[in-house]
Design an enzyme around this catalytic site. Structure first.
Site, PDB file in Angstrom:
ATOM      1  N   HIS A  55      -9.229   1.502   5.091  1.00 35.93           N
ATOM      2  CA  HIS A  55      -8.061   1.481   5.744  1.00 35.93           C
ATOM      3  C   HIS A  55      -8.297   2.605   6.983  1.00 35.93           C
ATOM      4  CE1 HIS A  55      -3.815   2.623   6.454  1.00 35.93           C
ATOM      5  NE2 HIS A  55      -3.528   1.491   5.796  1.00 35.93           N
ATOM      6  N   ASN A  84       1.005  -1.174   0.003  1.00 37.60           N
ATOM      7  CA  ASN A  84      -0.038  -0.005  -0.062  1.00 37.60           C
ATOM      8  C   ASN A  84       0.811   1.224   0.001  1.00 37.60           C
ATOM      9  OD1 ASN A  84      -1.604   2.167   0.325  1.00 37.60           O
ATOM     10  ND2 ASN A  84      -2.358   1.422   2.688  1.00 37.60           N
ATOM     11  N   GLY A 104       3.065   2.914  10.574  1.00 34.76           N
ATOM     12  CA  GLY A 104       3.685   3.881  10.286  1.00 34.76           C
ATOM     13  C   GLY A 104       4.670   4.174  11.663  1.00 34.76           C
ATOM     14  N   GLU A 156      -4.883  -4.412  10.996  1.00 34.67           N
ATOM     15  CA  GLU A 156      -3.940  -3.424  11.095  1.00 34.67           C
ATOM     16  C   GLU A 156      -4.207  -2.817  12.334  1.00 34.67           C
ATOM     17  OE1 GLU A 156      -2.023  -2.413   6.839  1.00 34.67           O
ATOM     18  OE2 GLU A 156      -3.853  -1.109   7.205  1.00 34.67           O
ATOM     19  N   GLU A 175      -6.359   5.087   7.999  1.00 40.54           N
ATOM     20  CA  GLU A 175      -6.383   6.396   7.167  1.00 40.54           C
ATOM     21  C   GLU A 175      -7.706   7.102   6.827  1.00 40.54           C
ATOM     22  OE1 GLU A 175      -2.706   5.771   5.422  1.00 40.54           O
ATOM     23  OE2 GLU A 175      -1.751   5.143   7.260  1.00 40.54           O
ATOM     24  N   SER A 218       3.680  -1.604  10.213  1.00 43.98           N
ATOM     25  CA  SER A 218       5.299  -1.652  10.517  1.00 43.98           C
ATOM     26  C   SER A 218       5.910  -3.124  10.154  1.00 43.98           C
ATOM     27  CB  SER A 218       5.690  -1.457  12.055  1.00 43.98           C
ATOM     28  OG  SER A 218       5.326  -0.044  12.427  1.00 43.98           O
ATOM     29  N   LYS A 255       0.211   4.190  -0.193  1.00 43.69           N
ATOM     30  CA  LYS A 255      -0.490   5.456   0.273  1.00 43.69           C
ATOM     31  C   LYS A 255      -0.293   6.536  -0.768  1.00 43.69           C
ATOM     32  CE  LYS A 255      -0.107   3.306   4.536  1.00 43.69           C
ATOM     33  NZ  LYS A 255       0.077   3.489   6.191  1.00 43.69           N
TER      34      LYS A 255
END
Ligand code: 13P
Length: 247
Positions: free
Chosen positions: A94, A8, A171, A165, A96, A210, A10
């Protein structure tokens, strides 16, 4: 069930950077046939990626889609538009999208429904935030997200993949332990069997958060980790190729 190793990107890599990436990456993974490799670039890079991935063993995915077929939805992208670009998978829900762009479980359910109706395979993302984890609510949060996302789609669980996730692991350089991931993945599979007693077990449960070349193999050694969804470490073609081949 073939494992799925996905990138991904992003909001990273322009079309020209995508071209350079693929020139480097495709030869590194060209002999990989026993696992599925997926790249999810940003929308403007899909065209160049489609052209370069043609005839390769790497599949193309998108990071988001809208549920309506067409019309006055400024800034949105339909599933038909993605399919015409050779997109095979789409990431839905996701964290985000949930936490920066305010996507609700109900909206995610509409997107999943549209994906299933049109035959684009969704990768549904679920996962708890740090305060939920600290309050011991991980399984409850994941269950709620899954039950709402799959509402009305109970018979179709074999047509989706799921990425666990944990938000606090994304991240941060602070992944879940492989054992923690295994625990939640096993829970998700049990829950899927309750939601759809007829399920054939084609839903892969990916871990994301991560993942890097040093820990990817440890996650993949867990019985219920069926793949990975990789952010930062997928932005470098050598590093992602290393992850693809790490087990
Ligand atoms: P990182 O690998 O950068 O933690 O991101 C994970 C992720 O969000 C993949 O969808």
């Amino acid at each position: 069930m073939i494992k799925l190793i996905s990138a991904n990107w992003k909001m990273n890599l322009t079309p020209s950077q995508t071209e350079s990436y693929l020139e480097r990456f495709l030869p590194l993974v060209k002999d990989v046939t026993d696992r599925e490799v997926l790249l999810c670039p940003p929308f403007p890079s899909l065209c160049v990626a489609q052209r370069m991935l043609e005839g390769s063993n790497v599949r193309l995915g998108a990071q988001n889609c809208f549920y309506e077929k067409k019309g006055a939805f400024t800034g949105e992208v339909s599933i038909d538009m993605l399919k015409e670009l050779g997109v095979f998978y789409v990431i839905v829900g996701h964290s985000e999208r949930r936490w920066i762009f305010g996507e609700s479980d109900e909206l995610i359910n509409k997107k999943l429904t549209a994906c299933i109706e049109t035959g684009l395979r969704p990768i549904l993302c679920v996962g708890e935030r740090i305060e939920e984890r600290e309050a011991g609510l991980t399984l409850k949060v994941v269950e709620t997200q899954l039950r709402i996302a799959l509402s009305g789609l109970e018979a179709y669980t074999d047509s989706i993949d799921i990425a666990y996730e944990p938000v606090w692991a994304i991240g941060t350089g602070n992944p879940a332990t492989p054992e923690d991931a295994q625990f939640v993945h096993a829970f998700i599979k049990d829950l899927l069997s309750q939601i759809n007693p007829e399920r054939k077990g084609n839903t892969r449960i990916l871990y994301g958060g991560s993942v890097n070349p040093s820990n990817a193999g440890q996650f993949m050694s867990m019985g219920d980790v069926d793949g990975l969804l990789v952010g930062s470490s997928s932005l470098d073609p050598d590093s992602f190729a290393h992850i693809v081949k790490s087990f």
